[in-house]
Design a protein around this motif. Structure first.
Motif, short mmCIF file in Angstrom:
data_model
loop_
_atom_site.label_atom_id
_atom_site.label_comp_id
_atom_site.label_asym_id
_atom_site.label_seq_id
_atom_site.Cartn_x
_atom_site.Cartn_y
_atom_site.Cartn_z
N THR A 143 0.86 -1.18 0.00
CA THR A 143 0.00 0.00 0.00
C THR A 143 0.89 1.23 0.00
N PHE A 144 0.30 2.39 -0.28
CA PHE A 144 1.08 3.62 -0.25
C PHE A 144 1.66 3.86 1.14
N ALA A 145 0.85 3.62 2.18
CA ALA A 145 1.32 3.83 3.55
C ALA A 145 2.47 2.90 3.91
N ALA A 146 2.36 1.64 3.51
CA ALA A 146 3.43 0.68 3.79
C ALA A 146 4.70 1.03 3.04
N MET A 147 4.54 1.47 1.80
CA MET A 147 5.70 1.88 1.00
C MET A 147 6.41 3.05 1.65
N ARG A 148 5.64 4.04 2.08
CA ARG A 148 6.25 5.23 2.69
C ARG A 148 6.95 4.86 3.99
N ALA A 149 6.32 4.02 4.81
CA ALA A 149 6.93 3.61 6.08
C ALA A 149 8.24 2.86 5.84
N ALA A 150 8.26 2.01 4.82
CA ALA A 150 9.45 1.24 4.52
C ALA A 150 10.59 2.15 4.07
N ARG A 151 10.28 3.17 3.30
CA ARG A 151 11.32 4.09 2.84
C ARG A 151 11.86 4.92 4.00
#
Length: 261
Positions: free
Chosen positions: A82-90
């Protein structure tokens, strides 16, 4: 101007003129200078969240954040995150690179430092407004096709005064898939009301934008703003019918004989 009367664009080879009814633009680093804004905002946020990190790394933290060496944005584009998961991972990857004992900084804390700096730094490229206006004035439909999220895209458009300028805005999360998936290009054309064969796509990411576009049956122009391009690469993409341009100033309708390549 009716499509049958529209003067041709020449988007590929000198002997090939094609009629274009619509243009799909990538957004980030095509119409707006997202890279520069991310570089500045990433460094600003890192300095707030990890003040004890190596100063040399802090100075280029925004470059690291945008480069996304973990490939998380690609995973988001493919629908794996998800967008949220992608942002958190970065964010976590950036913290780990800066040597933080715990890179798992809350996204809210990162965004509180990052977003104001990002918005303040975000700018529309100077050649974009005139290009969009010229297309609109000649009855050519305009759309955006971006791999970013809908909410984030809306904020970018709002802060760069591009909101409402295009006929259609298609994002990865609203479509359910992203570039270079052919379905993204086809659905964007469907919403735009244009035939893919008479739609030009313009973007800066080689694989996601021009290669994806021609693979989906669209015309394509690869925007390389700094002009730094290996001639063998230029020759190969041109062979595939992709125009290579370094400015949107050449994207003009109604100029018979104009060449994008």
């Amino acid at each position: 101007m009716p499509p049958s009367d529209r003067l041709p664009y020449a988007v590929a080879h000198p002997a090939e003129d094609v009629l274009i009814d619509g243009v799909l633009f990538d957004l980030d680093d095509t119409l707006i200078d997202t890279a520069a804004a991310m570089h500045l905002a990433g460094a600003a946020a890192a300095a707030v969240l990890w003040p004890d990190a190596d100063p040399q790394r802090l100075a280029i933290a925004g470059v690291r954040f945008r480069s996304d060496p973990g490939g998380f944005f690609g995973a988001y584009t493919r629908g794996e995150l998800t967008f949220a998961a992608m942002r958190a991972a970065r964010i976590a990857d950036l913290g780990a690179w800066l040597g933080a004992a715990d890179g798992q900084v809350a996204r809210a804390a990162f965004d509180a430092a990052y977003e104001p700096a990002f918005v303040a730094a975000l700018q529309t490229f100077k050649d974009a407004p005139a290009c969009l206006t010229a297309l609109q004035d000649n009855g050519i439909r305009i759309g955006l096709l971006t791999n970013s999220g809908a909410d984030y895209t809306a904020a970018k458009l709002r802060h760069t005064s591009l909101a409402g300028v295009t006929d259609v805005v298609c994002t990865r999360d609203t479509l359910g898939f992203g570039k270079p998936d052919a379905r993204a290009f086809h659905e964007a054309c469907r919403q735009l009301g244009t035939d893919p064969a008479r739609t030009l796509h313009i973007g800066d990411e080689l694989h996601a934008d021009p290669l994806g576009a021609v693979g989906a049956g669209l015309r394509a122009a690869w925007l390389v703003r700094d002009g730094a391009l290996d001639e063998s690469v230029r020759a190969e993409v041109t062979r595939r019918g992709i125009a290579v341009i370094d400015t949107l100033e050449v994207v003009r309708p109604g100029r018979l004989g104009m060449r994008l390549s």
